[in-house]
Design an enzyme around this catalytic site. Structure first.
Site, mmCIF file in Angstrom:
data_model
loop_
_atom_site.group_PDB
_atom_site.id
_atom_site.type_symbol
_atom_site.label_atom_id
_atom_site.label_comp_id
_atom_site.label_asym_id
_atom_site.label_seq_id
_atom_site.Cartn_x
_atom_site.Cartn_y
_atom_site.Cartn_z
ATOM 1 N N SER A 237 42.361 38.357 -23.433
ATOM 2 C CA SER A 237 41.790 37.314 -22.534
ATOM 3 C C SER A 237 40.885 36.488 -23.194
ATOM 4 O O SER A 237 40.806 36.433 -24.570
ATOM 5 C CB SER A 237 41.185 37.932 -21.446
ATOM 6 O OG SER A 237 39.858 38.474 -21.926
ATOM 7 N N LYS A 238 40.510 35.464 -22.681
ATOM 8 C CA LYS A 238 39.463 34.299 -23.308
ATOM 9 C C LYS A 238 38.339 35.020 -24.152
ATOM 10 O O LYS A 238 38.010 34.383 -25.163
ATOM 11 C CB LYS A 238 39.101 33.521 -22.190
ATOM 12 C CG LYS A 238 40.367 32.612 -21.669
ATOM 13 C CD LYS A 238 39.761 31.715 -20.600
ATOM 14 C CE LYS A 238 40.954 31.232 -19.785
ATOM 15 N NZ LYS A 238 41.794 32.116 -19.008
#
Length: 463
Positions: A237-238
């Site tokens: 994810s980010k």
RNA sequence: GGUCCCAUCGUCUAGUGGCCCAGGACGCUGGCCUCUCACGCCGGAAACACGAGUUCGAACCUCGUUGGGACCA
């Protein structure tokens, strides 16, 4: 005829994980001689952004994954979903639900308090006043008992008990369709035969199967591939820096390397590591896809990228290097130097960006000396070496490697020292640092005039 | 918490009952090559999560345990 699709939501950039899903769909369809569809799932108007659409399109284009059909946009197909929802309503496979969000929230709390699962209690399922125009959603009527199972092409048989499934909303009160409904309608209408997607969708699959049945559309095959995980083993994810694919392009990775890496992440064909696009299309198949999640390993990507830098045609790599040189603000005065420079650097750089940094000194006559290098090699003690070399160099008949080597070897003998002690001051004078490609090659590329100019400048810098 | 999924070196993986006291690759590491740094070449350390069962024989089959993940809440 096999038909696959990649259906991203434009609510974020196309990252490594999405790219791999797209790649698997692409490879599988090409392997089977089928077609590959691109569909943008932009029904979430709040979070969908045009910049992300562009990022996805560009990312796929850069990687070299081209689609045969689309891109389709779900936003433009809203009427189709509504028609299908009303069709299910008409046919008794769905019903209007008038429960308000407040009521649902209350029921959820009560269920939770009683230790029951917080699923919809089907209050409106058998109610009769269905003509009311009060605000309502449309819910799918799921079977109360039995089992839904399917044969996943990478995992084998997976089954769910219907008791676990509740009557999901297919059309919200504002008349917008929900995710699980739009995918089914689209995949069915577009004739998708194989749905290859991340295994975060496994839990959605039984609901979707039920909708296929209710709609009486032919059932596709499903294949759920594991997600890519970060170093902490959770979904990429980010916070793992799951940035845009284009970021990799900007960092100097080659699409060939990234495609090769992505394909080998969670898939293998014996001991083979290097695959061209054609090779992948020929070899790729679903049964060889691993079941467990893979962790993204930058080191291996770097190695592969280095491999492609070394093995791709020189002219090609040189051409791709140009934007990175320009990115460093370098004026490429002499394009003739590009290929020889690439030939020199290809064994040392792992990315084009690195290569550009390594190449910078070729284009800068007033190259900055690294402080430590200057301290050590541009000193009164080494000054005579540089002066002698400059003198000898001017007298050279040619600057091919043999001539240069003879000169430097003679000097080393005169000074009664090792070659390296003669070469390092020269290297710092020409390159500004103690690390560079072979000095003879550097001199060969720079040419007489530039070499002399830089030597003089270095000698001056000492006094 | 519920449902579903997964489990071979640090990492990606080969392996589908005997070829495996487990093979390849990245990384790590020792050496060679060498004008620096790399490349390249040769070598090394490094794994079948655990416990039962099935079988003459299990990394491979079954069950359980543990661990991890995803989705839903």
């Amino acid at each position: 005829m096999v038909k696959t699709r990649f259906a991203p939501s434009p609510t974020g950039n196309l990252h490594i994980g999405g790219a791999r899903t797209a790649l698997f769909n692409y490879l599988f369809s090409k392997h089977k001689g089928g077609t590959f569809v691109l569909r943008i799932e932009d029904t979430d108007i709040e979070r969908s952004k045009e910049v992300y659409v562009q990022d996805i399109l560009q990312g796929l284009g850069w990687l070299g994954i081209d689609w045969d059909e689309g891109p389709h946009f779900q936003k433009e197909r809203m009427d189709i979903y509504r028609e299908h929802a009303y069709r299910l309503l008409r046919e008794g496979c769905a019903y209007k639900c008038y429960c308000t969000p407040e009521m649902l929230e209350e029921k959820r709390k009560v269920a939770l308090k009683e230790g029951k699962k917080p699923t919809y209690d089907r209050t409106c399922r058998d109610a009769h006043d269905r003509a009311s125009d009060m605000p309502h959603v449309i819910r799918f009527k799921a079977p109360l008992t039995g089992e839904v199972s399917f044969n996943d092409l990478v995992r084998g048989t997976i089954s769910f008990r219907c008791e676990e499934l509740d009557d999901l909303v297919i059309l919200r009160s504002d008349s917008t369709p929900t995710y699980n409904f739009t995918v089914v309608v689209d995949d069915a209408l577009m004739g998708i035969t194989h749905i290859i997607r991340g295994d975060d969708h496994i839990n959605n699959t039984p609901r979707q199967i039920l909708i296929y049945r209710a709609l009486n559309y032919p059932m596709p095959e499903f294949a759920h591939v594991p997600l890519i995980h970060g170093k902490d083993r959770s979904r990429l994810s980010k916070r793992h820096g799951a940035t845009s694919l284009l970021e990799y392009r900007n960092e100097g990775f080659l699409p060939e390397a990234l495609m090769n890496y992505l394909a080998r992440l969670g898939w293998a064909h014996g001991d083979q590591e290097i695959f061209s696009r054609e090779g992948l299309i020929e070899m790729f198949d679903l049964p060889n896809v691993g079941k467990s999640p893979a962790i993204f390993d930058m080191d291996k990507l770097l190695w592969l990228n280095g491999h492609y830098i070394k093995t791709l045609p020189l002219e090609d790599v040189a051409e791709r290097l140009v934007p990175f040189l320009e990115g460093l603000g370098l004026a490429i005065s002499n394009r003739e130097m590009l290929v020889p420079i690439t030939a020199n650097l290809k064994g040392r750089a792992r990315t084009l960006k690195e290569m550009a940094q390594m190449a910078a000194f070729f284009f800068l006559d007033d190259v900055a000396y690294e402080e430590a290098a200057k301290q050590k090699f541009l000193t009164p003690a080494t000054k005579p070496i540089l002066e002698n070399f400059l003198e000898g160099f001017k007298g050279l008949r040619s600057i091919d490697e043999d001539e240069q080597k003879r000169l430097i070897e003679n000097m080393a003998r005169d000074y009664n020292t090792k070659l390296v002690n003669v070469i390092q001051p020269i290297r710092v004078s020409l390159c500004g640092r103690t690390v560079s490609p072979g000095i003879f090659e550097v001199i060969g590329i720079l040419g007489r005039e530039t070499v002399e100019k830089r030597l003089r400048r270095a000698i001056e810098a000492i006094s």
